[in-house]
Design an enzyme around this catalytic site. Structure first.
Site, PDB file in Angstrom:
ATOM      1  N   GLU A 142      92.641  18.119   8.035  1.00  0.00           N
ATOM      2  CA  GLU A 142      93.107  18.345   9.410  1.00  0.00           C
ATOM      3  C   GLU A 142      93.013  17.064  10.222  1.00  0.00           C
ATOM      4  OE1 GLU A 142      94.683  20.996  10.175  1.00  0.00           O
ATOM      5  OE2 GLU A 142      94.193  21.890   8.249  1.00  0.00           O
ATOM      6  N   GLU A 195     101.945  16.868   4.574  1.00  0.00           N
ATOM      7  CA  GLU A 195     100.769  17.473   3.941  1.00  0.00           C
ATOM      8  C   GLU A 195     100.182  16.531   2.893  1.00  0.00           C
ATOM      9  OE1 GLU A 195      99.240  19.860   4.949  1.00  0.00           O
ATOM     10  OE2 GLU A 195     100.655  21.014   6.149  1.00  0.00           O
TER      11      GLU A 195
END
Lengths: 275, 149
Positions: A142, A195
């Site tokens: 994150e 990602e």
């Protein structure tokens, strides 16, 4: 003057032509226009998002995330997560954010990067992890989104979509409420390359903090492969398919020469001895 | 879900609307042929001697036609790009001709209808602007003269 009754041969008041054809032509034109605007504004967002200074981001997000700011971190698990993030930030990441971790009481195996450094971790994820390294990888992932400002891009695109929808259908239309309810979801739907970049960032963090990358892929090995369209909205469905992700991470670890060691046990769940 | 409802309404509007319109046009054309012998003119003065007119009376006919969902969407799209709103043309055409026909039908025994006027009004529009039912009314009126044989 003699009146001769007769009917007109053609109806001049009605333009001939297929209404269906006209409809498709106009609808396609409109959709094309919207797609064009969305594409252009999306590119503008991509250009702008990395240029927004974190200070401005904090100020802009403050009124929106007011409720998050106020909730005190009473839960020992939250304190534990917070300490882990702080450690990562202090020793390795050095990102221009003040990270705050929040725990969401939901079963989803999920974590979300909100603006201004608010990381929301779902309880379902906490239940799944068994080692500290695993958890650190998710948190660092994150943080990787913050490092690349992916969270702003996602949010910006969501805003563009909302703006276009309200432009064409009015501010309080059903389409708009539908969009705003799914906006939370769309803002965390990052592209696969985003990602992968966040994964690479997390792997580097893990290696920096622990000196090895053991435990990085453990969580993904525990997750079932997303099956069918029912799991499309699932957080990990937008991530590279798990198996591919594991092999990519292992490949990256080999390339970078990261070693693998046994991960640290996690005591977060009980809240006793935290890192 | 919203999209499915929208598409279903669109399809319903298109098929039901086209069917109703075709049927209406067939009926209009048949009745126009049948009433062709009764002239309806816009002249205010006709050179018929006073003594020859047996009776003169006002006749009128009105028709209310509603727009279907497909036509409304098509008009809304036209509203963005501009141009001829073709989807409403048939609506007005049908309403005008229907009201003329009804006027003639109400004066079936007359010999001529003079001073014919047609007026159009939109009805079913609420002041709030939302959830309005857009349909239009056309009124045709004139003076029906019955002449001495």
């Amino acid at each position: 003057m003699k009146y001769t009754p007769r009917l007109p041969e053609t109806n001049v008041n009605v333009t001939p032509g297929s209404p269906l054809k006209e409809f498709f032509l106009l609808a396609c034109g409109l959709l094309g226009l919207i797609a064009g605007i969305y594409l252009l504004l999306g590119l503008a967002v991509d250009w702008l998002a990395p240029r927004i200074p974190p200070g401005l981001e904090n100020r802009m997000a403050a009124p929106l995330l007011h409720s998050l700011e106020k909730t005190p971190a009473k839960d020992p698990r939250v304190r534990c997560l917070q300490r882990l993030v702080d450690e990562l930030q202090a020793h390795c990441a050095h990102l221009p954010y003040h990270f705050r971790v929040h725990l969401q009481d939901a079963d989803a195996v999920n974590a979300v990067a909100l603006p201004a450094g608010h990381i929301v971790v779902y309880r379902g994820l906490l239940d799944k992890v068994s080692s500290e390294n695993e958890l650190a990888f998710v948190l660092a992932h994150e943080m990787g989104h913050y490092a690349h400002r992916d969270h702003l891009r996602g949010l910006g695109r969501g805003l563009v979509l909302m703006a276009i929808a309200s432009l064409f259908t009015g501010a309080d239309s059903s389409l708009n409420s539908l969009l705003s309810s799914t906006l939370n979801l769309s803002e965390m739907r990052f592209s696969r390359s985003q990602e992968s970049q966040a994964d690479a960032f997390a792997l580097a963090e893990l290696n920096c903090y622990y000196g090895h990358v053991g435990g990085a892929v453990d969580l993904f090995e525990k997750l079932p492969e997303p099956a069918g369209p029912a799991s499309v909205t699932h957080y990990f469905a937008s991530h590279p398919a798990n198996r591919k992700r594991i092999s990519d991470l292992k490949k990256l670890a080999r390339e970078k020469g990261y070693s693998e060691d046994s991960p640290k046990p996690l005591n977060c769940a009980s809240g006793e001895s935290c890192p | 879900m919203d999209l499915i409802i929208f598409l279903m309404l669109l399809a319903l509007g298109f098929f039901a609307g086209s069917y109703a319109e075709k049927r209406h046009y067939r009926s209009i054309e048949r009745r126009e042929k049948a009433l062709l012998r009764l002239p309806a003119v816009t002249l205010k003065k006709v050179d018929i001697p006073q003594g020859k007119v047996r009776s003169a009376r006002m006749v009128h006919g009105s028709a209310v036609i509603s727009v279907d969902y497909f036509k409304r969407m098509l008009a809304a799209l036209r509203n963005i790009f501009g141009g001829k709103v073709k989807s409403y043309e048939t609506l007005l055409d049908r309403a005008r001709r229907e009201s003329l026909l009804r006027m003639k039908e109400s004066a079936a025994d007359a010999d001529i209808i003079v001073n014919v006027r047609i007026e159009t009004a939109t009805i079913g529009r609420s002041s709030r602007g939302k959830q309005r039912i857009s349909c239009l009314e056309t009124v045709a009126y004139g003076t029906a003269l019955t002449l001495e044989k």
